[in-house]
Design a protein around this motif. Sequence first.
Motif, PDB file in Angstrom:
ATOM      1  N   UNK A  38      94.430 -28.155  31.117  1.00 45.16           N
ATOM      2  CA  UNK A  38      95.832 -28.612  31.155  1.00 45.16           C
ATOM      3  C   UNK A  38      96.318 -28.774  32.592  1.00 45.16           C
ATOM      4  N   UNK A  39      95.935 -27.834  33.461  1.00 45.24           N
ATOM      5  CA  UNK A  39      96.332 -27.930  34.872  1.00 45.24           C
ATOM      6  C   UNK A  39      95.735 -29.191  35.500  1.00 45.24           C
ATOM      7  N   UNK A  40      94.435 -29.404  35.261  1.00 42.49           N
ATOM      8  CA  UNK A  40      93.782 -30.586  35.841  1.00 42.49           C
ATOM      9  C   UNK A  40      94.374 -31.881  35.290  1.00 42.49           C
ATOM     10  N   UNK A  41      94.640 -31.897  33.983  1.00 51.28           N
ATOM     11  CA  UNK A  41      95.254 -33.097  33.402  1.00 51.28           C
ATOM     12  C   UNK A  41      96.645 -33.331  33.978  1.00 51.28           C
ATOM     13  N   UNK A  42      97.386 -32.244  34.182  1.00 53.05           N
ATOM     14  CA  UNK A  42      98.716 -32.373  34.798  1.00 53.05           C
ATOM     15  C   UNK A  42      98.622 -32.906  36.218  1.00 53.05           C
ATOM     16  N   UNK A  43      97.626 -32.433  36.975  1.00 53.84           N
ATOM     17  CA  UNK A  43      97.436 -32.934  38.345  1.00 53.84           C
ATOM     18  C   UNK A  43      97.076 -34.414  38.342  1.00 53.84           C
ATOM     19  N   UNK A  44      96.217 -34.795  37.397  1.00 52.75           N
ATOM     20  CA  UNK A  44      95.844 -36.219  37.307  1.00 52.75           C
ATOM     21  C   UNK A  44      97.032 -37.082  36.916  1.00 52.75           C
ATOM     22  N   UNK A  45      97.836 -36.580  36.003  1.00 56.41           N
ATOM     23  CA  UNK A  45      99.030 -37.332  35.598  1.00 56.41           C
ATOM     24  C   UNK A  45      99.991 -37.472  36.782  1.00 56.41           C
ATOM     25  N   UNK A  46     100.162 -36.392  37.538  1.00 53.00           N
ATOM     26  CA  UNK A  46     101.046 -36.444  38.714  1.00 53.00           C
ATOM     27  C   UNK A  46     100.516 -37.432  39.743  1.00 53.00           C
ATOM     28  N   UNK A  47      99.192 -37.416  39.971  1.00 51.83           N
ATOM     29  CA  UNK A  47      98.607 -38.363  40.928  1.00 51.83           C
ATOM     30  C   UNK A  47      98.760 -39.795  40.428  1.00 51.83           C
ATOM     31  N   UNK A  48      98.560 -39.995  39.122  1.00 48.22           N
ATOM     32  CA  UNK A  48      98.706 -41.337  38.558  1.00 48.22           C
ATOM     33  C   UNK A  48     100.152 -41.812  38.650  1.00 48.22           C
ATOM     34  N   UNK A  49     101.098 -40.927  38.401  1.00 48.03           N
ATOM     35  CA  UNK A  49     102.514 -41.300  38.520  1.00 48.03           C
ATOM     36  C   UNK A  49     102.868 -41.650  39.959  1.00 48.03           C
ATOM     37  N   UNK A  50     102.336 -40.873  40.883  1.00 49.05           N
ATOM     38  CA  UNK A  50     102.590 -41.162  42.297  1.00 49.05           C
ATOM     39  C   UNK A  50     101.999 -42.516  42.686  1.00 49.05           C
ATOM     40  N   UNK A  51     100.765 -42.763  42.254  1.00 48.52           N
ATOM     41  CA  UNK A  51     100.126 -44.052  42.557  1.00 48.52           C
ATOM     42  C   UNK A  51     100.892 -45.194  41.899  1.00 48.52           C
ATOM     43  N   UNK A  52     101.337 -44.983  40.672  1.00 47.25           N
ATOM     44  CA  UNK A  52     102.113 -46.009  39.972  1.00 47.25           C
ATOM     45  C   UNK A  52     103.413 -46.285  40.707  1.00 47.25           C
ATOM     46  N   UNK A  53     104.039 -45.219  41.210  1.00 48.23           N
ATOM     47  CA  UNK A  53     105.278 -45.384  41.969  1.00 48.23           C
ATOM     48  C   UNK A  53     105.040 -46.208  43.231  1.00 48.23           C
TER      49      UNK A  53
END
Length: 135
Positions: free
Chosen positions: A53-68
Amino acid sequence: MAVIVEETPVVGADKVHALVQLLRSRSYEEIRQRMYDNPPGSPWWSACKIELDIRNGEQIAAALSATSHVLEKLRGSTQHFEQLAETLHESTKEVMDMLAGTKEAGRRLEIAVYVTIGITLVQLFNLIFEVFRKR
């Protein structure tokens, strides 16, 4: 005689936290395998679930940042294209105005050529008339 040891939630939480720290350097495949090898609710299963869950959350945060960042670049590109479209529209309008002016100048030149030809013909007939009058 068997001794039954009950884990208190605090001790279990500390154990899960220690296992999560241990799993930080492990690969996804190893974590998933350990999760499938242990029954749900066990400390290993809980630690694997938390780490995933932590790793998936980190990936989601990185993806959101990249999307931004991509969205911001797209906004900038869109504004740039809008400016280019406006410039192109203005340039096209200027070219149309120049073509209209050139068309008008062409008409004036055509009239001037007809007038020149007319004057030349009148002078030619006048010259011929003068030549025949003197004979």
